[in-house]
Design a protein around this motif. Sequence first.
Motif, short mmCIF file in Angstrom:
data_model
loop_
_atom_site.label_atom_id
_atom_site.label_comp_id
_atom_site.label_asym_id
_atom_site.label_seq_id
_atom_site.Cartn_x
_atom_site.Cartn_y
_atom_site.Cartn_z
N VAL A 1 0.78 -1.23 0.00
CA VAL A 1 0.00 0.00 0.00
C VAL A 1 0.81 1.28 0.00
CG1 VAL A 1 -1.93 -1.16 1.13
CG2 VAL A 1 -0.30 0.12 2.51
N GLY B 1 -6.14 2.91 19.73
CA GLY B 1 -6.27 2.78 18.28
C GLY B 1 -5.33 1.71 17.77
N ALA C 1 -0.20 3.16 13.14
CA ALA C 1 0.58 3.93 14.11
C ALA C 1 0.59 3.21 15.46
CB ALA C 1 0.00 5.34 14.25
N GLU D 1 -9.06 -0.77 21.13
CA GLU D 1 -9.65 -0.50 19.82
C GLU D 1 -11.16 -0.40 19.96
OE1 GLU D 1 -8.82 0.14 16.53
OE2 GLU D 1 -11.00 0.19 16.38
N GLY E 1 -7.57 -0.78 12.19
CA GLY E 1 -7.82 0.59 11.73
C GLY E 1 -8.19 0.60 10.26
N VAL E 2 -7.69 1.58 9.55
CA VAL E 2 -8.02 1.70 8.12
C VAL E 2 -7.61 0.45 7.35
CG1 VAL E 2 -7.45 2.96 6.02
CG2 VAL E 2 -7.90 4.20 8.11
N ARG F 1 -6.86 -5.45 -2.32
CA ARG F 1 -5.56 -4.78 -2.24
C ARG F 1 -4.75 -5.30 -1.06
NH1 ARG F 1 -4.03 0.67 -1.79
NH2 ARG F 1 -5.98 1.55 -1.01
N VAL G 1 -12.06 4.52 23.96
CA VAL G 1 -11.39 5.32 24.99
C VAL G 1 -11.97 6.72 24.96
CG1 VAL G 1 -9.19 6.24 25.79
CG2 VAL G 1 -9.32 3.94 24.84
N ASP H 1 -2.58 9.75 11.77
CA ASP H 1 -3.53 10.67 11.14
C ASP H 1 -4.17 11.67 12.10
OD1 ASP H 1 -2.99 9.39 8.81
OD2 ASP H 1 -5.03 8.67 8.43
N ALA I 1 -2.90 10.81 6.03
CA ALA I 1 -1.59 10.68 5.41
C ALA I 1 -1.43 9.26 4.86
CB ALA I 1 -0.51 11.01 6.42
N THR I 2 -0.35 8.59 5.19
CA THR I 2 -0.14 7.25 4.65
C THR I 2 0.18 6.27 5.76
OG1 THR I 2 2.22 7.61 4.34
CG2 THR I 2 0.79 8.14 2.49
N VAL I 3 0.08 5.00 5.40
CA VAL I 3 0.33 3.92 6.34
C VAL I 3 1.75 4.03 6.89
CG1 VAL I 3 0.57 1.43 6.53
CG2 VAL I 3 -1.35 2.40 5.25
C1 FAD Z 1 -9.86 3.83 1.99
C2 FAD Z 1 -8.47 4.24 2.33
C3 FAD Z 1 -7.43 3.81 1.54
C4 FAD Z 1 -6.12 4.14 1.85
N1 FAD Z 1 -5.13 3.68 1.06
C5 FAD Z 1 -3.85 3.93 1.39
C6 FAD Z 1 -2.79 3.41 0.63
O1 FAD Z 1 -2.98 2.73 -0.38
N2 FAD Z 1 -1.52 3.67 1.01
C7 FAD Z 1 -1.25 4.41 2.12
O2 FAD Z 1 -0.08 4.57 2.46
N3 FAD Z 1 -2.24 4.95 2.85
C8 FAD Z 1 -3.53 4.74 2.52
N4 FAD Z 1 -4.55 5.29 3.27
C9 FAD Z 1 -4.22 6.13 4.44
C10 FAD Z 1 -3.81 5.27 5.63
O3 FAD Z 1 -4.63 4.16 5.74
C11 FAD Z 1 -3.86 6.08 6.92
O4 FAD Z 1 -3.04 7.19 6.78
C12 FAD Z 1 -3.37 5.25 8.12
O5 FAD Z 1 -4.14 4.10 8.28
C13 FAD Z 1 -3.41 6.06 9.40
O6 FAD Z 1 -3.08 5.24 10.48
P1 FAD Z 1 -3.45 5.58 11.98
O7 FAD Z 1 -2.84 4.49 12.78
O8 FAD Z 1 -3.09 6.97 12.28
O9 FAD Z 1 -5.03 5.53 12.08
P2 FAD Z 1 -6.15 4.50 11.61
O10 FAD Z 1 -5.65 3.50 10.67
O11 FAD Z 1 -7.27 5.37 11.19
O12 FAD Z 1 -6.56 3.73 12.95
C14 FAD Z 1 -7.17 4.37 14.04
C15 FAD Z 1 -7.88 3.33 14.88
O13 FAD Z 1 -8.23 3.91 16.13
C16 FAD Z 1 -9.52 3.52 16.49
N5 FAD Z 1 -10.07 4.54 17.39
C17 FAD Z 1 -10.48 5.78 17.08
N6 FAD Z 1 -10.89 6.43 18.18
C18 FAD Z 1 -10.74 5.57 19.20
C19 FAD Z 1 -10.99 5.66 20.61
N7 FAD Z 1 -11.46 6.79 21.16
N8 FAD Z 1 -10.75 4.58 21.37
C20 FAD Z 1 -10.26 3.43 20.82
N9 FAD Z 1 -10.00 3.30 19.51
C21 FAD Z 1 -10.23 4.36 18.71
C22 FAD Z 1 -10.24 3.43 15.20
O14 FAD Z 1 -11.38 2.59 15.30
C23 FAD Z 1 -9.17 2.85 14.27
O15 FAD Z 1 -9.20 1.46 14.28
C24 FAD Z 1 -5.86 4.97 2.97
C25 FAD Z 1 -6.91 5.42 3.76
C26 FAD Z 1 -8.21 5.07 3.45
C27 FAD Z 1 -9.33 5.57 4.32
#
Ligand code: FAD
Lengths: 284, 498
Positions: B97, B152, B156, B175, B182-183, B192, B218, B438, B444-446
Amino acid sequence: MGREDFSETTYMLEISDPMMAHVARAGQFVIVVLHERGERVPLTIADFDRERGTITLVIQAVGKTTRQMQQECRVGTRLFGMAGPLGKPASIGGVRKVICVGGGLGVAPVFPQVRAFKNAGAYVIGVIGFRNKDLVFWEEKFRRYCDEMIICSDDGSVGIKGLVTKGLEMSMDKHADTDRVVAIGPPIMMRACTETTRPRKIETIVSLNPIMVDGTGMCGGCRVRIGDDVRMACVDGPEFDAHTVDFDDLMSRVGRFKEQERQALERWTNNGCNLRTDCNRQSS
Amino acid sequence: MAGKTIRTIPQERTPMPVQDCHARGMNFAEVALGYDEDAARREAERCLLCPDPACVKACPVSIDIPGFIERISRGDFRGSYDALADANLLPAICGRVCPQEVQCEEVCPVGETLEPVAIGRLERWIGDHAIEQGWSTVPYIEPRRYRVGIVGSGPAGMACAADMAKAGCDVTIFEALHRPGGVLRYGIPEFRLPDEVIDAEYANLERLGVRIACNTLVGRLFTLEEMVGKLGFDGVFVATGAGSPRFAGIPGDSLNGVLSANELLTRCNLMRAREFPEYDTPLPLGRRVAVVGAGNTAMDAMRVSLRMGVEEVSCVYRRTRHESPARREELEHAEEEGIAFHWLTAPVEILDDGKGNVRGMRCTRMELGEPDRSGRRSPVPIPGSEFEFPADIVVYAIGTNPNPVLGQTSNLKLDKRGYIEVDEHLATSIAGIYAGGDIVTGAATVILAMGAGRKAARSMKAYFGVRDTETVYELGDQSATRFGIPVFEKNHTRVLAY
Ligand SMILES: Cc1cc2nc3c(=O)[nH]c(=O)nc-3n(C[C@H](O)[C@H](O)[C@H](O)COP(=O)(O)OP(=O)(O)OC[C@H]3O[C@@H](n4cnc5c(N)ncnc54)[C@H](O)[C@@H]3O)c2cc1C
Ligand SMILES: Cc1cc2nc3c(=O)[nH]c(=O)nc-3n(C[C@H](O)[C@H](O)[C@H](O)COP(=O)(O)OP(=O)(O)OC[C@H]3O[C@@H](n4cnc5c(N)ncnc54)[C@H](O)[C@@H]3O)c2cc1C
Ligand code: SF4
Ligand code: SF4
Ligand code: FES
């Protein structure tokens, strides 16, 4: 898990979750996932017992999931998942006289508010409505915390004959100094109550129940129109100032999966047993 | 390997086998099938093993790219995996990804005359190979008395959890949803990124002793302050993602049939609506779906719709193909699969069929004007160019706002837009609480999210005053000897340097 049935379609589940019971407040809800393939179903916390560590849900079997729960959730079974408490707690303080209106299924969710208002020192008037005498539940519970109570029924078989709006009118006539009305029930009932209080300019709170998926503010499925704004009921609500709610929008959106819901129910009724064995694996 | 030059390496980039584009429009199986060993070794040959590799600097987590590629060409796959896993916990995921074309592969000198080395594909191959072989780098961990809570379970949160667990801390991830990822789980579809890959990478976390508590929001079940207070966590990392979808704010937004890409994807991926009524969650899409936006989220929403049996899927984007922020590969795949792209087009109203459902959209054509603050030329509507566009479902994939729950329930300092404010060490305004991903940067990105998780872990370790325990790898080759003594597991040690 404990259980009590109030009628053919209404049942109560008491679920042990000490941590949640410890923090739950009036106005909040949970999301229940019955089994691995299940939907995420939002249900209001109708009661909680901090000492015993339980929360209580009162559920009306309307569709596939709620009927399946009715059939499968027995004493001792486990749910696949339950998240909560979700949503903002109701604001209770600063109110001297309040009318709490619960219609049909809304009777249960309004109970924790009644208790909270009473404990906060308010004068509480309960107005609860049922279709007929046989459907009445929790009357005693309400009487314990209400300073005054009116039961309404469609056919007059218990209490006064008429809708909850009639009971609401009566109470407001009697208590012109009411400073808040809380109304919980089906959208159509909440709208009727809202229209009843609007001319009197009494602050009115309703608890909205749009279709939800995650309940964490992530999907936008539960968005509702509040005045000129769009809000997520699961994180900005579920309670809102009734006089700003766009009920037409809410009512149209609740019906958006009607066809699929019918299909799911039909399929489940036809081969209910398959799904049952599936599920028993999950319960312990 | 010395003396490799641009002339001597295989000139053609090894192609990625893909599922036929007609067949794949009908199924959720993975589109890009991955290299096999031969293909991987052939592609590895194309790397010049630069002494001062540009690619490493362009990778947000500084993977030793020539290091792992060189081991592939030598056939030392385990060594290659260890080199990768040092910097990246999730190679099988990132290889799939990451937007490689604007990161590591963009700066590769091979790309100046030929196609750049397919770093992402090689990374994916090693990641997949490791899953197949059941490899994981589980170090010997010396337990410490620190407890860490992670909010989460996205990339990250996972990255931070792994590093803290390796440092001997007792780690729990909370979670809100009923499955972790997450995403990666609810957003990115299985064609994918298959669920098995996510599960395998999570299993590695569990092997490190990390606990995952699902169904825990949380802020509501307990607050952040309570975590560092009476719940006794010494450190907390907040990685709740950006989350909340935006709507366009045009007439018709609340009609039935208008939904966010997040809702569509969650219903399909997490709740498995595609197997409705086998699974309980429905997702009716009608005959024509129009998706607004052209990023990764939009591509995923379109391609999911196609696989759900929608006849006409179109994309409406106010800029041009050139400005689309999606991964190139996904955009190309989407085009191959027959999605109709309407560039330089923006919706101005969503039309009602009279019963509260979507009937179509009224759109206007755009042209590119002056560059805006981000340096992109901003689109401006062409007067009088409005036209109607039939659709049964309109999906918004136009970005996200920060999730409000933690802001509502804690005293964390937020910035003007509602994202969490952090300093250069990712520390928030509350001692012991860090944040990243994010929810700090906006969508942003994974790999950036993972980088943030690791950075927060470093800060947290400094805050606790702990160093990593020695990482002890198992030797694959049990007959190896050193100084004539046979070496078995656990005597090949090295310290990870931070
Ligand atoms: C459809 C889609 C496709 C994407 N495709 C790509 C790609 O191809 N390549 C790429 O690099 N990036 C892609 N991205 C972006 C990437 O997925 C994100 O930037 C990345 O997942 C961010 O990671 P994160 O850990 O910050 O948050 P997230 O992945 O958003 O995870 C946050 C988690 O925290 C949980 N949460 C939220 N609030 C609370 C709470 N209060 N208590 C407990 N849990 C909570 C949520 O349920 C979630 O599971 C895509 C994003 C989307 C939406
Ligand atoms: C905040 C909130 C609190 C609620 N509290 C209670 C309660 O205390 N007791 C109770 O019996 N019911 C409550 N509901 C309604 C309950 O969630 C629905 O009755 C249930 O989801 C129906 O599922 P089903 O599969 O049995 O029926 P379905 O056949 O799927 O649907 C029947 C009706 O339920 C509504 N519905 C369906 N899916 C959802 C969903 N995911 N979210 C919300 N509504 C949906 C639809 O309007 C539909 O017309 C609450 C809903 C919300 C949003
Ligand atoms: S993590 Fe991403 S940027 Fe880094 S090497 Fe892998 S594909 Fe390239
Ligand atoms: S920049 Fe390209 S050629 Fe150089 S080491 Fe990295 S991948 Fe190999
Ligand atoms: S239920 Fe998804 S945002 Fe409220």
